[in-house]
Design an enzyme around this catalytic site. Structure first.
Site, mmCIF file in Angstrom:
data_model
loop_
_atom_site.group_PDB
_atom_site.id
_atom_site.type_symbol
_atom_site.label_atom_id
_atom_site.label_comp_id
_atom_site.label_asym_id
_atom_site.label_seq_id
_atom_site.Cartn_x
_atom_site.Cartn_y
_atom_site.Cartn_z
ATOM 1 N NE ARG A 144 -2.392 -1.693 3.332
ATOM 2 C CZ ARG A 144 -2.482 -2.966 3.716
ATOM 3 N NH1 ARG A 144 -3.192 -3.803 3.017
ATOM 4 N NH2 ARG A 144 -1.857 -3.388 4.793
ATOM 5 C CD GLU A 147 0.502 -9.480 17.243
ATOM 6 O OE1 GLU A 147 0.198 -8.818 16.229
ATOM 7 O OE2 GLU A 147 -0.294 -9.751 18.162
#
Ligand code: AMP
Length: 176
Positions: free
Chosen positions: A59, A96
């Site tokens: 993006r 994560e």
């Protein structure tokens, strides 16, 4: 900036339970919002000496390309490992769960060039920190890091500012 904020769609529990996915595709699909976001991102740098805009896959390519066009400077991609065809510098960074790797072409920016980093959103700042380090390894000066969305509760902005890089964000959402 309520207008821009209202054009961003939130998808609950995507891609995992507990994550509020801030989907900017609805902002990009709205002509007024897309123009406004790009205008607001570049506003502090109009007239400044900026040599390149670096966008983070994927993006960051859409926004970064438009920002580079507006500032009349070059665009360079920072991509996931294995996508860039020429000689690269790479860096691994923590996600994560596990790690990932991103790359930039060795000749994407020259020593001393002033570069603006662009992505859609900053959460923990892990992705942007890695991108700043890649640009610094090339000898570039990261003049700013710009994002449409900040998730301030995750502390990414503070991490980038601690590297001495000014951060520009347009809208914020609480939580993850
Ligand atoms: P981080 O490295 O934690 O700052 O994560 C930033 C990257 O993950 C950006 O490239 C974002 O596009 C993506 N990302 C992280 N959290 C979200 C979220 N809640 N909504 C949309 N994208 C996200």
């Amino acid at each position: 900036m309520d207008f821009l904020r209202d054009t961003i769609r939130t998808i609950p529990d995507y891609p995992r339970p507990g994550i509020q996915f801030r989907d900017i595709s609805t902002l990009l699909g709205n002509p007024r919002a897309f123009r406004r976001a790009v205008d607001e991102l570049v506003q502090p740098y109009a007239g400044a000496r900026i040599d390149k805009v670096a966008g983070i896959e994927a993006r960051g390519f859409i926004l970064g390309g438009a920002v580079a066009h507006q500032l009349s400077c070059g665009f360079v991609p920072i991509r996931k490992k294995g996508k860039l065809p020429h000689e690269t510098v790479s860096i691994s960074y923590a996600l994560e769960y596990g790690t990932d790797e991103m790359e930039i072409h060795l000749d994407a920016a020259a020593r001393g060039e002033r570069v603006i980093l662009v992505d859609d959103l900053i959460a923990t700042g892990g992705t942007a920190t890695a991108a700043v380090r890649l640009l610094q390894q090339l000898g570039a000066e990261v003049a700013a890091a710009c994002f449409v969305v900040d998730l301030p509760d995750l502390g990414g902005r503070a991490r980038i500012e601690a590297l001495g890089v000014p951060v520009r964000t347009l809208v914020a959402f609480a939580g993850h």
